[in-house]
Write an enzyme that holds these catalytic residues in place. Structure first.
Site, PDB file in Angstrom:
ATOM      1  N   ASP A   1      42.719  20.629  21.683  1.00 12.68           N
ATOM      2  CA  ASP A   1      44.163  20.623  21.920  1.00 12.68           C
ATOM      3  C   ASP A   1      44.595  22.053  22.177  1.00 12.68           C
ATOM      4  O   ASP A   1      44.074  22.985  21.552  1.00 12.68           O
ATOM      5  CB  ASP A   1      44.904  20.051  20.710  1.00 12.68           C
TER       6      ASP A   1
ATOM      7  N   ASP B   1      46.373  13.633  26.161  1.00  7.90           N
ATOM      8  CA  ASP B   1      47.404  13.093  25.273  1.00  7.90           C
ATOM      9  C   ASP B   1      48.699  12.849  26.039  1.00  7.90           C
ATOM     10  O   ASP B   1      49.392  11.844  25.816  1.00  7.90           O
ATOM     11  CB  ASP B   1      47.678  14.055  24.118  1.00  7.90           C
TER      12      ASP B   1
END
Length: 176
Positions: free
Chosen positions: A122, A146
């Site tokens: 991330d 995401d």
């Protein structure tokens, strides 16, 4: 919608996977001392974060080979179901097909990370100061995959909430 017209949405899937992998590879190639990198002060940073858990780092503290296997296996089942829905569904709207293709791309991008690294990379960190609980802490870090999953889910939700009304109103207007 015909099979060939549904399959054209696989370009969304491919674009998401390629963009996700390219951005993660770029972040992974940077030295750790480059992060966090402020893009917009008090709003948006680039970070280098690994999430061995699931959404919002849930289960991240339980990192184990068994959990990794369960998450990879579950992701592969979800990818198979989404692919089946996209390819085999007889009556699917354009919005639903686009949503499924984005979900497929996002799930594929994240499971690729899990297989290669044991965790999802991330790197996007956003501060949402207008939310009461976001005064000092950022929203959990996320990535391109995401974002595609979120947008795909919104497309499907919009189709469920509003798509059937449009189809039934068109069907009612056609009957004599």
């Amino acid at each position: 919608m015909t099979l060939s017209s549904r399959l054209r949405f696989l370009w969304f899937t491919l674009a998401v996977v390629l963009l996700d992998r390219a951005t993660k590879a770029w972040i992974e190639s940077r030295p750790a001392d480059h992060f966090p990198y402020t893009v917009i002060r008090n709003f948006f940073n680039l970070v280098d974060s690994r999430n061995p858990g699931i959404a919002f780092s849930f289960l991240a503290g339980l990192s184990s080979p068994a959990l990794r296997a369960i998450l990879v296996g579950g992701s592969l089942i979800i990818i198979a179901v989404i692919t089946w829905l996209l390819v085999a569904s007889r009556s699917i709207s354009t919005l639903n097909a686009a949503g499924l293709a984005l979900l497929l791309g996002g799930a594929t991008g994240n499971v690729t990370d899990r297989i290669l690294h044991g965790a999802v990379t991330d790197f996007l960190e956003v501060y949402l100061h207008f939310l009461p609980w976001q005064t000092f802490n950022p929203w959990p870090a996320f990535n391109v995959a995401d974002s595609a999953i979120t947008i795909g889910a919104i497309f499907i939700l919009l189709d469920v909430l509003f798509g059937s009304r449009r189809e039934s109103s068109h069907a009612n207007s056609r009957t004599p």
